[in-house]
Design a protein around this motif. Structure first.
Motif, mmCIF file in Angstrom:
data_model
loop_
_atom_site.group_PDB
_atom_site.id
_atom_site.type_symbol
_atom_site.label_atom_id
_atom_site.label_comp_id
_atom_site.label_asym_id
_atom_site.label_seq_id
_atom_site.Cartn_x
_atom_site.Cartn_y
_atom_site.Cartn_z
ATOM 1 N N VAL A 21 6.698 -5.186 -8.731
ATOM 2 C CA VAL A 21 8.028 -5.592 -9.194
ATOM 3 C C VAL A 21 9.077 -4.636 -8.641
ATOM 4 C CG1 VAL A 21 9.461 -6.083 -11.209
ATOM 5 C CG2 VAL A 21 6.992 -6.509 -11.306
ATOM 6 N N ASN A 22 10.028 -5.193 -7.873
ATOM 7 C CA ASN A 22 11.146 -4.411 -7.341
ATOM 8 C C ASN A 22 12.084 -3.987 -8.471
ATOM 9 O OD1 ASN A 22 10.725 -4.350 -4.488
ATOM 10 N ND2 ASN A 22 11.332 -6.503 -4.365
ATOM 11 N N PRO A 23 12.931 -2.985 -8.227
ATOM 12 C CA PRO A 23 13.876 -2.541 -9.262
ATOM 13 C C PRO A 23 14.786 -3.663 -9.781
ATOM 14 C CG PRO A 23 13.784 -0.917 -7.512
ATOM 15 C CD PRO A 23 12.981 -2.110 -7.044
ATOM 16 N N PRO A 27 9.868 -10.057 -6.977
ATOM 17 C CA PRO A 27 8.546 -9.613 -6.535
ATOM 18 C C PRO A 27 8.595 -8.977 -5.147
ATOM 19 C CG PRO A 27 8.649 -12.023 -6.633
ATOM 20 C CD PRO A 27 9.984 -11.496 -7.048
ATOM 21 N N HIS A 28 7.786 -7.972 -4.955
ATOM 22 C CA HIS A 28 7.583 -7.363 -3.635
ATOM 23 C C HIS A 28 6.151 -7.715 -3.258
ATOM 24 C CE1 HIS A 28 7.826 -4.543 -0.328
ATOM 25 N NE2 HIS A 28 6.682 -3.994 -0.725
ATOM 26 N N LEU A 29 5.977 -8.515 -2.213
ATOM 27 C CA LEU A 29 4.673 -9.048 -1.844
ATOM 28 C C LEU A 29 4.295 -8.557 -0.458
ATOM 29 C CD1 LEU A 29 2.429 -11.072 -2.657
ATOM 30 C CD2 LEU A 29 3.765 -12.838 -1.506
ATOM 31 N N VAL A 30 3.104 -7.957 -0.348
ATOM 32 C CA VAL A 30 2.609 -7.481 0.941
ATOM 33 C C VAL A 30 1.116 -7.757 1.040
ATOM 34 C CG1 VAL A 30 4.346 -5.664 1.219
ATOM 35 C CG2 VAL A 30 2.204 -5.142 0.077
ATOM 36 N N ALA A 52 4.662 1.687 -3.518
ATOM 37 C CA ALA A 52 4.380 2.912 -4.276
ATOM 38 C C ALA A 52 5.543 3.249 -5.211
ATOM 39 C CB ALA A 52 4.097 4.073 -3.331
ATOM 40 N N ARG A 53 6.758 3.096 -4.724
ATOM 41 C CA ARG A 53 7.920 3.372 -5.587
ATOM 42 C C ARG A 53 7.966 2.387 -6.744
ATOM 43 N NH1 ARG A 53 12.088 4.670 -0.833
ATOM 44 N NH2 ARG A 53 12.202 2.514 -0.905
ATOM 45 N N ASN A 54 7.655 1.105 -6.449
ATOM 46 C CA ASN A 54 7.630 0.111 -7.525
ATOM 47 C C ASN A 54 6.580 0.461 -8.570
ATOM 48 O OD1 ASN A 54 9.620 -1.324 -6.185
ATOM 49 N ND2 ASN A 54 8.235 -2.902 -5.424
#
Length: 173
Positions: A21-23, A27-30, A52-54
């Motif tokens: 989950v982005n700030p 969604p952040h999908l990779v 990693a930050r998420n």
């Protein structure tokens, strides 16, 4: 899928799509390569990567492992879970070496030196499952198509697509 079938798919596959989950809540999908630690998905990443930050802010993660080219071959596993951060250098090297060995098909000692040089900038994660969802469309296939032009075994049954079956000519006016 049974638990054994899920484990077999995870063991046979190399790539996983992960969502964090982005700030801003999106969604952040990779897609990345993974290994297994005690049957759990494990991966490594640069310490300052977006994923990693998420995960620093929200440890929830969704993992998708899937295979199949045609509808009747589709199989997959979605793991909803929590990503456990691994920062201990030897453990990061161990997970990174396991992932690279598995995905590159070379002995661990062949990749260990490379990974040891880059591991200081990386962290690793092991996904603790909370919920697992799976599917196997091969189990949806009906009997083989007959010579009379019946639907093929890879055509989805009407119930699987939500479509109504075509009307028959019997009883038509």
């Amino acid at each position: 899928m049974t638990a054994s079938e899920v484990n077999d798919l995870l063991a046979a596959s190399k790539k996983v799509q992960i969502a964090t989950v982005n700030p801003d809540g999106t969604p952040h999908l990779v897609t990345l390569f993974y290994g297994l630690v005690d049957g759990k998905i494990a991966f490594f990443s640069y310490r300052r990567s977006q994923k990693a930050r998420n995960l620093e802010c929200d440890h929830r993660i969704t993992c998708l492992v899937e295979t199949g080219a045609d509808y009747g071959e589709l199989r997959g596993v979605v793991i909803y879970g929590n990503a456990k951060l691994i920062e201990d250098y030897p453990a990061v090297v161990g997970i990174g070496t396991r992932v690279l060995t598995r995905t590159m098909g070379v002995p661990g000692d062949a990749v260990a030196g490379y990974f040891e040089r880059t591991a200081r900038k990386r962290v690793a994660y092991v996904v603790d499952p909370v919920r697992v969802v799976s599917w196997d469309h091969r189990k949806l296939a009906g009997p083989p198509a007959s010579a009379t032009g019946a639907a093929s075994a890879t055509d989805p049954p009407a119930a699987a697509t939500g479509a109504e079956p075509p009307p028959t000519s019997a009883g038509a006016t």
